[in-house]
Design a protein around this motif. Structure first.
Motif, PDB file in Angstrom:
ATOM      1  N   LYS A  61      -2.672 -32.627 -25.673  1.00 50.76           N
ATOM      2  CA  LYS A  61      -3.130 -33.258 -26.903  1.00 50.76           C
ATOM      3  C   LYS A  61      -1.565 -32.740 -27.729  1.00 50.76           C
ATOM      4  O   LYS A  61      -1.795 -33.717 -28.827  1.00 50.76           O
ATOM      5  CB  LYS A  61      -4.278 -32.426 -27.622  1.00 50.76           C
ATOM      6  CG  LYS A  61      -5.434 -32.596 -26.843  1.00 50.76           C
ATOM      7  CD  LYS A  61      -6.485 -31.564 -27.468  1.00 50.76           C
ATOM      8  CE  LYS A  61      -6.941 -31.918 -28.982  1.00 50.76           C
ATOM      9  NZ  LYS A  61      -7.998 -30.900 -29.421  1.00 50.76           N
ATOM     10  N   THR A  95       1.645 -33.670 -29.630  1.00 51.44           N
ATOM     11  CA  THR A  95       2.121 -34.891 -30.017  1.00 51.44           C
ATOM     12  C   THR A  95       3.613 -34.803 -30.143  1.00 51.44           C
ATOM     13  O   THR A  95       4.595 -35.734 -30.419  1.00 51.44           O
ATOM     14  CB  THR A  95       1.771 -35.296 -31.705  1.00 51.44           C
ATOM     15  OG1 THR A  95       2.329 -34.337 -32.391  1.00 51.44           O
ATOM     16  CG2 THR A  95       0.395 -35.456 -31.656  1.00 51.44           C
ATOM     17  N   ASP A 147      -9.795 -27.276 -30.052  1.00 47.45           N
ATOM     18  CA  ASP A 147     -10.470 -28.146 -29.187  1.00 47.45           C
ATOM     19  C   ASP A 147     -10.769 -29.488 -30.267  1.00 47.45           C
ATOM     20  O   ASP A 147     -10.852 -30.517 -29.745  1.00 47.45           O
ATOM     21  CB  ASP A 147     -11.583 -27.809 -28.381  1.00 47.45           C
ATOM     22  CG  ASP A 147     -12.057 -29.037 -27.640  1.00 47.45           C
ATOM     23  OD1 ASP A 147     -11.358 -29.661 -26.722  1.00 47.45           O
ATOM     24  OD2 ASP A 147     -13.456 -29.350 -27.459  1.00 47.45           O
ATOM     25  N   ALA A 194      -9.506 -29.954 -33.051  1.00 46.53           N
ATOM     26  CA  ALA A 194      -8.314 -30.456 -33.753  1.00 46.53           C
ATOM     27  C   ALA A 194      -7.461 -31.490 -33.212  1.00 46.53           C
ATOM     28  O   ALA A 194      -7.494 -31.568 -32.045  1.00 46.53           O
ATOM     29  CB  ALA A 194      -7.329 -29.478 -34.192  1.00 46.53           C
ATOM     30  N   GLN A 195      -7.092 -32.475 -33.899  1.00 41.08           N
ATOM     31  CA  GLN A 195      -6.192 -33.533 -33.297  1.00 41.08           C
ATOM     32  C   GLN A 195      -4.771 -33.852 -33.606  1.00 41.08           C
ATOM     33  O   GLN A 195      -4.918 -33.690 -35.243  1.00 41.08           O
ATOM     34  CB  GLN A 195      -7.194 -34.777 -33.529  1.00 41.08           C
ATOM     35  CG  GLN A 195      -8.639 -34.860 -32.808  1.00 41.08           C
ATOM     36  CD  GLN A 195      -8.521 -34.842 -31.310  1.00 41.08           C
ATOM     37  OE1 GLN A 195      -7.706 -35.152 -30.683  1.00 41.08           O
ATOM     38  NE2 GLN A 195      -9.360 -34.207 -30.811  1.00 41.08           N
ATOM     39  N   GLY A 196      -4.051 -34.680 -33.075  1.00 39.03           N
ATOM     40  CA  GLY A 196      -2.611 -34.927 -33.674  1.00 39.03           C
ATOM     41  C   GLY A 196      -1.949 -33.754 -34.477  1.00 39.03           C
ATOM     42  O   GLY A 196      -1.842 -32.505 -33.633  1.00 39.03           O
ATOM     43  N   ASP A 231      -2.434 -31.713 -36.731  1.00 37.08           N
ATOM     44  CA  ASP A 231      -3.215 -30.835 -37.315  1.00 37.08           C
ATOM     45  C   ASP A 231      -3.299 -30.024 -35.961  1.00 37.08           C
ATOM     46  O   ASP A 231      -3.249 -28.673 -36.181  1.00 37.08           O
ATOM     47  CB  ASP A 231      -4.614 -31.125 -37.761  1.00 37.08           C
ATOM     48  CG  ASP A 231      -5.599 -30.025 -37.956  1.00 37.08           C
ATOM     49  OD1 ASP A 231      -5.122 -29.252 -38.814  1.00 37.08           O
ATOM     50  OD2 ASP A 231      -7.033 -30.065 -37.666  1.00 37.08           O
ATOM     51  N   PHE A 232      -3.566 -30.499 -34.706  1.00 45.92           N
ATOM     52  CA  PHE A 232      -3.579 -29.654 -33.568  1.00 45.92           C
ATOM     53  C   PHE A 232      -2.354 -28.952 -33.549  1.00 45.92           C
ATOM     54  O   PHE A 232      -2.382 -27.699 -33.266  1.00 45.92           O
ATOM     55  CB  PHE A 232      -3.937 -30.658 -32.399  1.00 45.92           C
ATOM     56  CG  PHE A 232      -3.870 -29.505 -30.974  1.00 45.92           C
ATOM     57  CD1 PHE A 232      -4.815 -28.755 -30.459  1.00 45.92           C
ATOM     58  CD2 PHE A 232      -2.728 -29.944 -30.319  1.00 45.92           C
ATOM     59  CE1 PHE A 232      -4.563 -28.041 -29.379  1.00 45.92           C
ATOM     60  CE2 PHE A 232      -2.505 -28.952 -29.257  1.00 45.92           C
ATOM     61  CZ  PHE A 232      -3.447 -28.089 -28.505  1.00 45.92           C
ATOM     62  N   ASP A 233      -1.399 -29.692 -33.480  1.00 43.37           N
ATOM     63  CA  ASP A 233       0.159 -29.172 -33.311  1.00 43.37           C
ATOM     64  C   ASP A 233       0.391 -27.916 -34.373  1.00 43.37           C
ATOM     65  O   ASP A 233       0.742 -26.871 -33.549  1.00 43.37           O
ATOM     66  CB  ASP A 233       1.127 -30.176 -33.464  1.00 43.37           C
ATOM     67  CG  ASP A 233       1.341 -31.112 -32.558  1.00 43.37           C
ATOM     68  OD1 ASP A 233       0.352 -31.059 -31.594  1.00 43.37           O
ATOM     69  OD2 ASP A 233       2.011 -32.083 -32.766  1.00 43.37           O
TER      70      ASP A 233
END
Length: 227
Positions: free
Chosen positions: A82, A84, A133, A135-137, A139-141
């Motif tokens: 995931k 980026t 899990d 979080a995306q983009g 925000d995950f990083d």
């Protein structure tokens, strides 16, 4: 009765003195030998192993190293899938590889020390994995870099403490390996450029149980803190 020859009487006296001395020394020697070989009382939290005394802190450390791999390997795999940026993916790769190797070392150490170790992450660690899990983009990083860097920063002090104080050679070797792994992971996590140093959790005082807070506004799940 005829008088015994003087030389023979002297010999009897010498033999009697030797036997008396041996009778006095034997209980002391036996007691000393038992003292050297007896294991330290469990009440003191110390047991004897083939590689030296094992303290409660040593046992706790071995279990924490095992717990680390159980949640940081999945976290690293998430970063590979995931992340980026190349830096986040690289950090994920280091986590997966480093803790895979460290996990092999801790399982070998646990077998040597006859210790049971966890087979799944703690409730708190599972909460962190759920948080990552979800979080995306970008925000995950950011969450990945800060949660993992906070955890590693706190355990770094614990590893150093165990490495400096343990009298068990198996634990000392494991702490040496863990020290290199943790330092490498701190470096690659900082290399993402996303770590907010002013918001990292302070080093624990008077406790060997570090906790890593969430990088977001959502508090970390409750539970016993573990690396």
């Amino acid at each position: 009765m005829s008088r015994l020859p003087r030389s023979f009487a002297t010999l009897l006296i010498i033999v009697a003195m030797i036997l008396t001395a041996a009778a006095l020394v034997y209980p002391v020697a036996k007691s000393a030998g038992a003292y050297r070989s007896a294991p330290v009382s469990e009440d003191q939290g110390v047991t004897q192993t083939p590689t030296g005394p094992l303290t409660a802190q040593d046992r706790d450390f071995v279990k924490r190293v095992r717990l680390a791999g159980l949640w940081e390997i999945p976290a690293g795999r998430m970063a590979l899938a995931k992340g980026t940026s190349p830096e986040v993916k690289m950090a994920g790769q280091h986590l997966v590889q480093g803790h895979t190797d460290l996990d092999k070392a801790v399982l070998t150490a646990a077998q040597t020390l006859n210790l049971d170790v966890p087979s799944e992450p703690s409730a708190q660690q599972q909460g962190w994995l759920k948080q990552l899990d979800a979080a995306q983009g970008a925000d995950f990083d950011e969450q990945f870099a800060n949660i993992l860097r906070s955890a590693h920063g706190q355990v770094f002090a614990v590893v150093a403490q165990v490495r400096a104080s343990t009298q068990n050679s198996t634990v000392r070797d494991l702490a040496t390996t863990a020290n290199g792994t943790v330092l490498d992971h701190m470096n690659v996590l900082e290399g993402t450029g996303l770590v907010k140093f002013d918001k990292l959790a302070p080093l624990p005082t008077g406790s060997s149980a570090p906790s890593a807070p969430s990088a977001s506004a959502t508090p970390a799940p409750a539970g016993s803190p573990h690396y």
